[in-house]
Design a protein around this motif. Structure first.
Motif, PDB file in Angstrom:
ATOM      1  N   ALA A 128      46.389  30.057  57.801  1.00 16.59           N
ATOM      2  CA  ALA A 128      46.758  29.493  56.507  1.00 16.59           C
ATOM      3  C   ALA A 128      48.261  29.623  56.265  1.00 16.59           C
ATOM      4  CB  ALA A 128      46.000  30.217  55.399  1.00 16.59           C
ATOM      5  N   ALA A 129      48.862  28.576  55.719  1.00 20.19           N
ATOM      6  CA  ALA A 129      50.266  28.682  55.329  1.00 20.19           C
ATOM      7  C   ALA A 129      50.376  29.605  54.114  1.00 20.19           C
ATOM      8  CB  ALA A 129      50.823  27.307  54.995  1.00 20.19           C
ATOM      9  N   PHE A 130      49.313  29.636  53.322  1.00 22.74           N
ATOM     10  CA  PHE A 130      49.299  30.416  52.086  1.00 22.74           C
ATOM     11  C   PHE A 130      47.932  31.085  51.950  1.00 22.74           C
ATOM     12  CE2 PHE A 130      48.700  31.035  47.551  1.00 22.74           C
ATOM     13  CZ  PHE A 130      49.953  31.435  47.096  1.00 22.74           C
ATOM     14  N   SER A 131      47.948  32.379  51.747  1.00 28.23           N
ATOM     15  CA  SER A 131      46.687  33.117  51.676  1.00 28.23           C
ATOM     16  C   SER A 131      46.811  34.193  50.612  1.00 28.23           C
ATOM     17  CB  SER A 131      46.402  33.739  53.053  1.00 28.23           C
ATOM     18  OG  SER A 131      45.221  34.482  53.033  1.00 28.23           O
ATOM     19  N   LYS A 132      45.689  34.542  50.009  1.00 30.13           N
ATOM     20  CA  LYS A 132      45.748  35.565  48.951  1.00 30.13           C
ATOM     21  C   LYS A 132      44.516  36.456  49.001  1.00 30.13           C
ATOM     22  CE  LYS A 132      43.596  32.550  45.492  1.00 30.13           C
ATOM     23  NZ  LYS A 132      42.269  33.091  45.294  1.00 30.13           N
ATOM     24  N   PHE A 133      44.616  37.567  48.300  1.00 34.69           N
ATOM     25  CA  PHE A 133      43.479  38.480  48.171  1.00 34.69           C
ATOM     26  C   PHE A 133      42.806  38.276  46.820  1.00 34.69           C
ATOM     27  CE2 PHE A 133      45.976  40.798  51.356  1.00 34.69           C
ATOM     28  CZ  PHE A 133      44.980  41.080  52.287  1.00 34.69           C
ATOM     29  N   ASP A 134      41.493  38.421  46.812  1.00 35.11           N
ATOM     30  CA  ASP A 134      40.725  38.287  45.573  1.00 35.11           C
ATOM     31  C   ASP A 134      39.859  39.526  45.380  1.00 35.11           C
ATOM     32  OD1 ASP A 134      41.107  35.214  44.887  1.00 35.11           O
ATOM     33  OD2 ASP A 134      40.776  35.386  47.045  1.00 35.11           O
ATOM     34  N   ARG A 135      39.467  39.705  44.145  1.00 35.69           N
ATOM     35  CA  ARG A 135      38.566  40.820  43.841  1.00 35.69           C
ATOM     36  C   ARG A 135      37.132  40.309  43.786  1.00 35.69           C
ATOM     37  NH1 ARG A 135      41.579  44.198  38.969  1.00 35.69           N
ATOM     38  NH2 ARG A 135      43.459  44.705  40.174  1.00 35.69           N
ATOM     39  N   LYS A 136      36.247  41.029  44.438  1.00 34.50           N
ATOM     40  CA  LYS A 136      34.824  40.705  44.427  1.00 34.50           C
ATOM     41  C   LYS A 136      34.123  41.856  43.699  1.00 34.50           C
ATOM     42  CE  LYS A 136      31.024  40.128  47.765  1.00 34.50           C
ATOM     43  NZ  LYS A 136      30.694  40.035  49.194  1.00 34.50           N
ATOM     44  N   HIS A 137      33.515  41.544  42.574  1.00 37.14           N
ATOM     45  CA  HIS A 137      33.014  42.613  41.709  1.00 37.14           C
ATOM     46  C   HIS A 137      31.534  42.907  41.889  1.00 37.14           C
ATOM     47  CE1 HIS A 137      36.593  40.970  39.770  1.00 37.14           C
ATOM     48  NE2 HIS A 137      36.766  42.157  39.257  1.00 37.14           N
ATOM     49  N   TYR A 138      31.232  44.152  42.079  1.00 35.25           N
ATOM     50  CA  TYR A 138      29.842  44.611  41.992  1.00 35.25           C
ATOM     51  C   TYR A 138      29.852  46.121  41.856  1.00 35.25           C
ATOM     52  CZ  TYR A 138      30.291  45.640  47.043  1.00 35.25           C
ATOM     53  OH  TYR A 138      30.703  46.115  48.260  1.00 35.25           O
ATOM     54  N   PHE A 139      28.776  46.647  41.328  1.00 37.59           N
ATOM     55  CA  PHE A 139      28.687  48.092  41.142  1.00 37.59           C
ATOM     56  C   PHE A 139      27.841  48.706  42.236  1.00 37.59           C
ATOM     57  CE2 PHE A 139      29.857  46.765  36.894  1.00 37.59           C
ATOM     58  CZ  PHE A 139      30.740  47.763  36.517  1.00 37.59           C
ATOM     59  N   TYR A 140      28.410  49.674  42.905  1.00 36.40           N
ATOM     60  CA  TYR A 140      27.644  50.423  43.897  1.00 36.40           C
ATOM     61  C   TYR A 140      28.396  51.737  44.115  1.00 36.40           C
ATOM     62  CZ  TYR A 140      23.848  50.401  47.250  1.00 36.40           C
ATOM     63  OH  TYR A 140      22.676  50.662  47.896  1.00 36.40           O
ATOM     64  N   PRO A 141      27.686  52.822  44.358  1.00 38.97           N
ATOM     65  CA  PRO A 141      28.374  54.120  44.405  1.00 38.97           C
ATOM     66  C   PRO A 141      29.399  54.251  45.543  1.00 38.97           C
ATOM     67  CG  PRO A 141      26.007  54.410  44.165  1.00 38.97           C
ATOM     68  CD  PRO A 141      26.238  52.962  44.444  1.00 38.97           C
ATOM     69  N   ASP A 142      29.291  53.382  46.572  1.00 40.87           N
ATOM     70  CA  ASP A 142      30.257  53.495  47.664  1.00 40.87           C
ATOM     71  C   ASP A 142      31.503  52.641  47.415  1.00 40.87           C
ATOM     72  OD1 ASP A 142      29.430  50.919  48.134  1.00 40.87           O
ATOM     73  OD2 ASP A 142      28.382  51.357  50.011  1.00 40.87           O
ATOM     74  N   LEU A 143      31.593  52.067  46.224  1.00 38.52           N
ATOM     75  CA  LEU A 143      32.713  51.170  45.917  1.00 38.52           C
ATOM     76  C   LEU A 143      33.420  51.697  44.651  1.00 38.52           C
ATOM     77  CD1 LEU A 143      33.852  48.351  46.899  1.00 38.52           C
ATOM     78  CD2 LEU A 143      32.566  47.382  44.998  1.00 38.52           C
ATOM     79  N   PRO A 144      34.380  52.599  44.832  1.00 40.92           N
ATOM     80  CA  PRO A 144      34.896  53.315  43.661  1.00 40.92           C
ATOM     81  C   PRO A 144      35.602  52.426  42.632  1.00 40.92           C
ATOM     82  CG  PRO A 144      36.072  53.967  45.672  1.00 40.92           C
ATOM     83  CD  PRO A 144      34.910  53.125  46.094  1.00 40.92           C
TER      84      PRO A 144
END
Lengths: 94, 487
Positions: free
Chosen positions: B72-88
């Motif tokens: 990609a000439a242009f790329s970004k990071f996104d947030r993926k939301h969910y609740f789980y104890p291994d995902l602080p």
């Protein structure tokens, strides 16, 4: 229009407990926010690049050099329950 | 009854072997005491800010090029939301609509035929922590050392149609990524993980059936078994007119079948949005070409070069290029003076057998390529016999890492090519074997052959075998009856 079901769903996704009294407070607020979004949506954005970030920054990276981590005790100190170096949580069953 | 075909797409997660995590400078390392490689960033403490590890980005671009993707000439990071104890943080930093790599392909061999499998995308994301469950029914415990480990998720097009094809895809992918050196690809340690999407449809139909996602397959063989089971299950159901339920199923490794997760069917609503803490990334064509220039020679090209350059059989060339470390070991051995054929034989026949028996990898091997080349030189110059090399020198080299010269000297194995000495052994062997002598005098020339073993025993294996044969032929001739007079 936002419904009770929508709010309950949002509250569940956010893990927020909402009483009926809370709903009465937040429903109109959310409705106002959504009304504002509706105004924005009325604008013609054809040909405008979506904004990925509000700052004109690109490629902010760092070298792959190891730095200090926290001591285990410090990492665990704010947890309500710990044991054997682990965070303890309610049983998670799939 | 209609014939059905399976449609399989694979999602492979590969942990990158960078020194540090994706967004913080904690060590990226498996097997440390719990919660010791953690900091405010990977613990998700308020106010902590992530900064991208440039080595992880470089690995992602390399992998994309390896898989013939567009970077990609242009790329970004996104947030993926969910609740789980291994995902602080209660969200995973991933990539949604602008991944680093898109639209590539991987060539696999299926029934000896090359086939291109489409790669939909390769995106970067952070791993979650490790959640362990108390078998006693107590709570669960969390180790966040793994949290923030850089991952690549490699998504294939639904273009695989059998468990064999899926297996070939996975082994090829693993081989190539190992060659690239961006991941250890160790399924047992979780540095390579695979989920599968599978559906069935009547042959000839082009639309997709309802797909089922399978998780919890912890080996490539497990993937094969899970897919075989699931394809049969779905085919039976569809043939009987039943509908397939879109769901996630877990592979039960003991019963070797897939079982429904039966989790509350709450549609996933991850609420992706661009991560405001991370600046987007750009990749210029020049940067991409610069990375492309650093790609290593890949297995197939290397195999063809080996076969041509060192006159190796297709089998040997394939074997020696199956792992980059082995290909490099072989080339280093040749560079140290061994012939390609001899190096190939010793590595394929002796070294690999010894490594397998000792459960060691090539990286743990104590014999250096230079030492192996030296040993081969000793054999080829007739300083030692190949039998001695195999039985007495090689095993000691393997166990101790000692040089072949030192072992030969210490054990007194240097091959004897002195004719006087060999003649003495041949005579002694003849005296010890009156039956052979009798056979010879009655005209049975072939009887002389049985003396070879006796001579080798007398010499404790040190006699030069070619010379032994020659001297036996020479010295036994006297015992044979004279050839008949020409008529």
């Amino acid at each position: 229009m936002i419904s009770h079901t929508d709010i309950a769903y949002l509250a569940r996704l956010s893990r927020l407990a909402m009483s009926d009294a809370d709903l009465a407070v937040f429903m109109p607020q959310l409705q106002q926010i959504l009304a504002y979004i509706e105004q924005l949506r009325a604008l013609d954005t054809t040909g405008i690049e979506p904004t990925a970030h509000v700052l004109p920054l690109r490629n902010v990276t760092r070298a792959d050099d190891v730095g200090a981590s926290l001591p285990q005790a410090a990492a665990l100190q704010s947890a309500p329950q710990v044991g054997d170096g682990f965070f303890c949580v309610p049983a998670v069953i799939e | 009854m209609a014939q059905y075909e399976a449609v399989i797409g694979l999602e492979v997660h590969v942990q990158l072997n960078t020194a540090t995590k994706l967004f913080c400078r904690c060590r990226n390392h498996f097997g440390d005491p719990p919660n010791t490689n953690v900091c405010p960033v990977c613990l998700g403490l308020p106010g902590a800010l992530p900064v991208v590890n440039q080595a992880a980005v470089a690995h992602a671009v390399k992998t994309g090029l390896l898989l013939n993707c567009t970077i990609a000439a242009f790329s970004k990071f996104d947030r993926k939301h969910y609740f789980y104890p291994d995902l602080p943080k209660a969200y995973q930093i991933s990539q949604y609509d602008l991944p680093v790599c898109r639209a590539g392909w991987l060539e696999i061999l299926l029934n000896e035929q090359p086939r291109r499998i489409g790669i939909t995308r390769v995106h970067m994301e952070e791993d979650a922590g490790k959640l362990m469950h108390d078998e006693g029914g107590g709570g669960s415990v969390v180790d966040l050392n793994r949290t923030g480990t850089p991952l690549l998720e490699i998504v294939s097009e639904p273009e695989l149609h059998s468990p064999d094809a899926a297996y070939a895809y996975l082994t090829t992918l693993k081989q190539l990524i190992s060659y690239l050196g961006v991941s250890d690809c160790n399924m047992e340690e979780g540095s390579l993980r695979c989920d599968a999407n599978v559906s069935v449809r009547p042959v000839g139909v082009t639309t997709l059936g309802t797909k089922v996602e399978i998780k919890n397959m912890n080996s490539f063989k497990g993937v094969h078994k899970a897919l075989s089971y699931e394809i049969e299950r779905q085919t039976k159901a569809v043939s009987a007119g039943q509908a397939i339920v879109q769901e996630t199923r877990l592979f039960d490794t003991v019963q070797e079948k897939t079982v429904s997760m039966r989790s509350k069917e709450e549609a996933h609503d991850y609420r992706y949005f661009p991560d405001p803490d991370l600046a987007p990334m750009t990749f210029s064509a020049a940067q991409v070409e610069a990375v492309r220039a650093t790609l290593p020679e890949l297995p197939r090209a290397r195999k063809e070069r080996f076969a041509a350059q060192f006159a190796l059989s297709d089998y040997d060339a394939t074997l020696l290029t199956s792992e980059r470390a082995m290909a490099e070991y072989f080339e280093a051995t040749v560079q140290a003076g061994a012939s390609g054929k001899a190096a190939a034989n010793w590595i394929a026949n002796n070294l690999l057998t010894a490594l397998n028996a000792a459960h060691l990898t090539l990286a743990q091997c104590r014999i250096t390529p230079a030492q192996l080349a030296d040993m081969i030189a000793l054999v080829e110059s007739n300083a030692i016999s190949s039998t001695n090399a195999k039985n007495d020198v090689f095993p000691v080299m393997f166990a101790t890492g000692a040089s072949p010269q030192a072992i030969v000297d210490e054990k007194g194995l240097r091959q004897v090519s002195d004719t006087t000495q060999i003649d003495a052994w041949v005579r002694a062997a003849l005296e010890q074997n009156p039956a052979v002598m009798a056979a010879l005098t009655s005209g049975k020339a072939k009887a002389a052959g049985t003396l070879v073993g006796a001579v080798m025993r007398l010499s404790q294996g040190k006699a030069n075998p070619a010379l032994v044969n020659a001297r036996i032929a020479e010295l036994t001739r006297a015992y044979l009856p004279p050839p008949p007079e020409p008529a």
